[in-house]
Design a protein around this motif. Structure first.
Motif, PDB file in Angstrom:
ATOM      1  N   UNK A  52      39.394  39.621  93.094  1.00 56.02           N
ATOM      2  CA  UNK A  52      38.658  39.931  91.869  1.00 56.02           C
ATOM      3  C   UNK A  52      37.631  40.997  92.206  1.00 56.02           C
ATOM      4  N   UNK A  53      37.681  42.105  91.478  1.00 58.20           N
ATOM      5  CA  UNK A  53      36.828  43.252  91.759  1.00 58.20           C
ATOM      6  C   UNK A  53      35.738  43.328  90.695  1.00 58.20           C
ATOM      7  N   UNK A  54      34.482  43.309  91.133  1.00 58.88           N
ATOM      8  CA  UNK A  54      33.347  43.399  90.217  1.00 58.88           C
ATOM      9  C   UNK A  54      32.858  44.836  90.173  1.00 58.88           C
ATOM     10  N   UNK A  55      32.986  45.472  89.014  1.00 57.02           N
ATOM     11  CA  UNK A  55      32.561  46.863  88.833  1.00 57.02           C
ATOM     12  C   UNK A  55      31.211  46.839  88.131  1.00 57.02           C
ATOM     13  N   UNK A  56      30.141  47.137  88.869  1.00 53.19           N
ATOM     14  CA  UNK A  56      28.785  47.022  88.324  1.00 53.19           C
ATOM     15  C   UNK A  56      28.086  48.361  88.169  1.00 53.19           C
ATOM     16  N   UNK A  57      28.728  49.442  88.599  1.00 56.02           N
ATOM     17  CA  UNK A  57      28.184  50.785  88.398  1.00 56.02           C
ATOM     18  C   UNK A  57      29.327  51.717  88.050  1.00 56.02           C
ATOM     19  N   UNK A  58      29.008  52.912  87.566  1.00 54.58           N
ATOM     20  CA  UNK A  58      30.033  53.837  87.091  1.00 54.58           C
ATOM     21  C   UNK A  58      30.995  54.216  88.221  1.00 54.58           C
ATOM     22  N   UNK A  59      32.300  54.072  87.962  1.00 53.72           N
ATOM     23  CA  UNK A  59      33.317  54.351  88.970  1.00 53.72           C
ATOM     24  C   UNK A  59      34.550  54.947  88.308  1.00 53.72           C
ATOM     25  N   UNK A  60      35.284  55.760  89.094  1.00 56.66           N
ATOM     26  CA  UNK A  60      36.544  56.341  88.645  1.00 56.66           C
ATOM     27  C   UNK A  60      37.599  56.100  89.723  1.00 56.66           C
ATOM     28  N   UNK A  61      38.780  55.617  89.297  1.00 57.42           N
ATOM     29  CA  UNK A  61      39.835  55.267  90.235  1.00 57.42           C
ATOM     30  C   UNK A  61      41.077  56.103  89.955  1.00 57.42           C
ATOM     31  N   UNK A  62      41.512  56.875  90.935  1.00 60.42           N
ATOM     32  CA  UNK A  62      42.786  57.582  90.871  1.00 60.42           C
ATOM     33  C   UNK A  62      43.798  56.755  91.657  1.00 60.42           C
ATOM     34  N   UNK A  63      44.730  56.091  90.933  1.00 60.82           N
ATOM     35  CA  UNK A  63      45.694  55.235  91.607  1.00 60.82           C
ATOM     36  C   UNK A  63      46.757  56.031  92.357  1.00 60.82           C
ATOM     37  N   UNK A  64      46.929  57.291  92.010  1.00 62.75           N
ATOM     38  CA  UNK A  64      47.798  58.200  92.768  1.00 62.75           C
ATOM     39  C   UNK A  64      49.213  57.624  92.913  1.00 62.75           C
ATOM     40  N   UNK A  65      49.703  56.983  91.827  1.00 60.47           N
ATOM     41  CA  UNK A  65      51.054  56.433  91.848  1.00 60.47           C
ATOM     42  C   UNK A  65      51.174  55.074  92.496  1.00 60.47           C
ATOM     43  N   UNK A 111      53.018  59.437  88.322  1.00 60.89           N
ATOM     44  CA  UNK A 111      53.528  58.305  87.547  1.00 60.89           C
ATOM     45  C   UNK A 111      53.851  57.122  88.457  1.00 60.89           C
ATOM     46  N   UNK A 112      53.818  55.928  87.859  1.00 58.66           N
ATOM     47  CA  UNK A 112      54.214  54.725  88.583  1.00 58.66           C
ATOM     48  C   UNK A 112      53.083  53.767  88.856  1.00 58.66           C
ATOM     49  N   UNK A 113      51.860  54.148  88.556  1.00 56.06           N
ATOM     50  CA  UNK A 113      50.706  53.299  88.855  1.00 56.06           C
ATOM     51  C   UNK A 113      50.682  52.063  87.958  1.00 56.06           C
ATOM     52  N   UNK A 114      50.371  50.909  88.545  1.00 55.38           N
ATOM     53  CA  UNK A 114      50.296  49.649  87.810  1.00 55.38           C
ATOM     54  C   UNK A 114      49.092  48.863  88.297  1.00 55.38           C
ATOM     55  N   UNK A 115      48.305  48.340  87.341  1.00 52.91           N
ATOM     56  CA  UNK A 115      47.285  47.343  87.634  1.00 52.91           C
ATOM     57  C   UNK A 115      47.824  46.024  87.111  1.00 52.91           C
ATOM     58  N   UNK A 116      48.015  45.038  87.977  1.00 57.22           N
ATOM     59  CA  UNK A 116      48.765  43.846  87.599  1.00 57.22           C
ATOM     60  C   UNK A 116      48.129  42.599  88.172  1.00 57.22           C
ATOM     61  N   UNK A 117      48.216  41.514  87.404  1.00 51.31           N
ATOM     62  CA  UNK A 117      47.859  40.195  87.927  1.00 51.31           C
ATOM     63  C   UNK A 117      48.691  39.182  87.160  1.00 51.31           C
ATOM     64  N   UNK A 118      49.709  38.643  87.800  1.00 55.48           N
ATOM     65  CA  UNK A 118      50.656  37.793  87.092  1.00 55.48           C
ATOM     66  C   UNK A 118      50.905  36.487  87.844  1.00 55.48           C
ATOM     67  N   UNK A 119      50.849  35.388  87.104  1.00 56.07           N
ATOM     68  CA  UNK A 119      51.287  34.094  87.595  1.00 56.07           C
ATOM     69  C   UNK A 119      52.259  33.509  86.584  1.00 56.07           C
TER      70      UNK A 119
END
Length: 426
Positions: free
Chosen positions: A175-188, A208-216
């Protein structure tokens, strides 16, 4: 004769700042039989410290004794530029650039197994290709550092504006806590985890191809929760979850462009769940698929040139007791198992609006397995361009405004032996 003489030279720097060597000017050198070389001090070089040490080596190019008088002028100035420091495996490399520049390159940077993500602060933006790290948008002294985990890179971030480049798939259950301004380049690449966001954040990918996922299989999980007045931007990103992939709270905003939202939940999850009635959702050139496409407690919802699928229930829903402003624009397609647009509450405290618009060639199509639209009282519906389909005739209460005061009519439409209701302007 046939010999060299080397002088050690020290410049004392009393400025407390870095020094730039603008030029080294030879004013006099009387004997061409004697050459010289300056070692450790270079034109346009940047030097720090209270002492700058270098050498001058003279060489006699003949077999006889020579004498020479050399006069050099050192044109020095305090360095008014930026230093970019790259940290990899506890090794630091510095590049210095002038203020009128905003980009630099670190060459021959080879990734190792522990180089999972790189973070730059002070707004500097990293990109990596062919063993070269490019750093752009440089507006201050900045540090770029490699990390072996996304969690550690986030936890060590400051408040100056951090930009992350994801270099490999990240499959940790974190679990990632983002508490200040941030930018993420997933780069595929893929990130598997949960993001709790409390400040402005962007997720994008230049591949293309980047996915942010959390599945159960059994648990209902939110992949991304957005709090306070945070603004989250998704560009060329896929977000997946076995629950509601994205939840918006308070007065937060989500801007989607060229992105995709999927829920594998088979019951009540929403692709995007809007809470509290004060959130803002802008969906552009994107795709949403879930039991409820967009659901929750209203707010401002704009769907433009996008597709929204409510696989088991409605396409866009505003729950009972809440208010909403919904715009469906241009070549958007809303497809729902029940109601395409669903404003279910006759709430005297609401002043809802529904806007369906485009042009003669690009217009929304809204389909509901029950009705294309169920819009209750206290709503102003503006219907300029678009088509509604459903098994039953749409229910549009409240005030209706149409383009050029055209009539909104419903006709039977037969497809594969099934009679549908087709509603449009005439």
């Amino acid at each position: 004769q046939n010999s060299t003489v080397t002088y050690n030279v020290t410049i004392t720097n009393k400025t407390g700042k870095k020094i730039k060597v603008k030029d080294i000017i030879e004013e006099n050198s009387f004997n061409s039989n004697v050459s010289y070389e300056i070692i450790g001090l270079n034109k346009n070089g940047i030097y720090s410290g209270k002492e700058i040490n270098f050498q001058i080596m003279f060489t006699n190019k003949t077999n006889i004794v020579q004498e020479n008088i050399l006069s050099l002028k050192y044109d020095l100035e305090t360095f008014d530029g930026y230093t970019i420091t790259l940290v990899q495996n506890d090794n630091a490399i510095e590049n210095n650039i002038n203020k009128e520049e905003n980009i630099t390159n670190f060459n021959n940077i080879v990734l190792n197994d522990n180089d999972v993500v790189i973070r730059c602060n002070n707004g500097a933006v990293p990109s990596y290709s062919n063993n070269t790290l490019n750093v752009s948008n440089i507006k201050n002294n900045s540090t770029c550092q490699f990390y072996d985990s996304l969690n550690s890179s986030i936890n060590e971030s400051d408040t100056t504006g951090n930009n992350f480049l994801i270099l490999k798939n990240i499959m940790e259950d974190k679990t990632y806590a983002i508490k200040s301004a941030m930018n993420f380049n997933l780069h595929g690449n893929i990130i598997y985890g949960v993001f709790n966001i409390q400040d402005n954040t962007s997720f994008f990918s230049d591949i293309d191809g980047s996915v942010i996922s959390h599945e159960f299989v059994t648990d209902s999980v939110t992949t991304m929760s957005v709090y306070y007045s945070s603004v989250v931007n998704l560009d060329n990103i896929t977000v997946k979850s076995s629950g509601s992939p994205i939840n918006l709270f308070a007065t937060s905003t989500l801007n989607m462009n060229n992105s995709r939202i999927y829920s594998t939940n088979q019951n009540t999850a929403s692709g995007i769940w809007c809470h509290n009635g004060k959130t803002t959702l802008n969906v552009l050139n994107s795709y949403i698929e879930a039991p409820y496409g967009i659901g929750g407690q209203g707010g401002t919802i704009v769907v433009d040139n996008s597709e929204v699928y409510g696989l088991l229930r409605s396409g866009i829903t505003v729950n009972a007791g809440y208010c909403g402003d919904i715009s469906i624009l241009n070549s958007s397609y809303i497809h729902a198992a029940s109601n395409g647009i669903n404003l279910v509450e006759e709430n005297n405290n609401c002043n809802n609006s529904v806007w369906i618009d485009g042009d003669i060639n690009n217009y929304p199509i809204i389909y509901g397995g029950n009705v294309g639209a169920l819009i209750q009282e206290n709503t102003t519906t503006t219907f300029n361009y678009g088509k509604l389909y459903g098994i039953n005739e749409p229910i549009i209460k409240g005030k209706l405004i149409t383009r050029n005061n055209l009539e909104l009519i419903t006709e039977d439409y037969v497809q594969n032996g099934v009679v549908y209701k087709y509603t449009h302007l005439r």
